[in-house]
Motif scaffolding. Sequence first.
Motif, PDB file in Angstrom:
ATOM      1  N   LEU A  90     -29.330   6.245 -20.494  1.00  0.00           N
ATOM      2  CA  LEU A  90     -29.499   5.811 -19.103  1.00  0.00           C
ATOM      3  C   LEU A  90     -30.782   5.012 -18.916  1.00  0.00           C
ATOM      4  O   LEU A  90     -30.793   4.004 -18.208  1.00  0.00           O
ATOM      5  N   LEU A  91     -31.858   5.450 -19.551  1.00  0.00           N
ATOM      6  CA  LEU A  91     -33.126   4.721 -19.429  1.00  0.00           C
ATOM      7  C   LEU A  91     -33.037   3.340 -20.053  1.00  0.00           C
ATOM      8  O   LEU A  91     -33.506   2.351 -19.475  1.00  0.00           O
ATOM      9  N   LEU A  92     -32.453   3.257 -21.240  1.00  0.00           N
ATOM     10  CA  LEU A  92     -32.365   1.969 -21.929  1.00  0.00           C
ATOM     11  C   LEU A  92     -31.402   1.007 -21.252  1.00  0.00           C
ATOM     12  O   LEU A  92     -31.606  -0.203 -21.283  1.00  0.00           O
ATOM     13  N   SER A  93     -30.355   1.540 -20.630  1.00  0.00           N
ATOM     14  CA  SER A  93     -29.373   0.669 -19.967  1.00  0.00           C
ATOM     15  C   SER A  93     -29.809   0.280 -18.559  1.00  0.00           C
ATOM     16  O   SER A  93     -29.269  -0.660 -17.984  1.00  0.00           O
ATOM     17  N   GLY A  94     -30.743   1.019 -17.991  1.00  0.00           N
ATOM     18  CA  GLY A  94     -31.172   0.731 -16.626  1.00  0.00           C
ATOM     19  C   GLY A  94     -30.201   1.250 -15.587  1.00  0.00           C
ATOM     20  O   GLY A  94     -30.353   0.981 -14.395  1.00  0.00           O
TER      21      GLY A  94
END
Length: 148
Positions: A90-94
């Motif tokens: 979730l963090l890497l995909s935004g």
Amino acid sequence: MRRIEVVELTLIAAATVAAAWLAPRLPARLPIGMLALVAAAVQLTQGLLRDAWLLWRSRQAARTPSATGQRCLCVESGLGVIAIVLGVALLLSGAGGTVTLQRMGWAVVVVTSLATGFALKDWVFEWNPWRLRREKDHANIIFSWRKK
């Protein structure tokens, strides 16, 4: 209920109160991925402390449990790893947005994470055959991908 379980439940309550007390010093807004990472870290830290206690207790008792290699995984640890993978994704995909946490929100995150860890502490998942089974204090199991 064993004495160690009463102690752990007392520590869960104390950690929840501490989280509520420290909430003004904690971030008020978090991405959902970061919230998943925080919850996983809390739960995995609880499992690590419990496992360290079991290891210390078994050494103090001067008994050597017969450890066996088994194709299984602690459900508590598996859930923590899944939460970490999802949080990082979730963090890497935004994706996912943000969450606003006040004092009660932080307390709910902590108590939910710790209560889930406490509820799942005695369960292991086997994948040959696929099943969930209860294994109290599963310090005598060594994780293995292959059948021994």
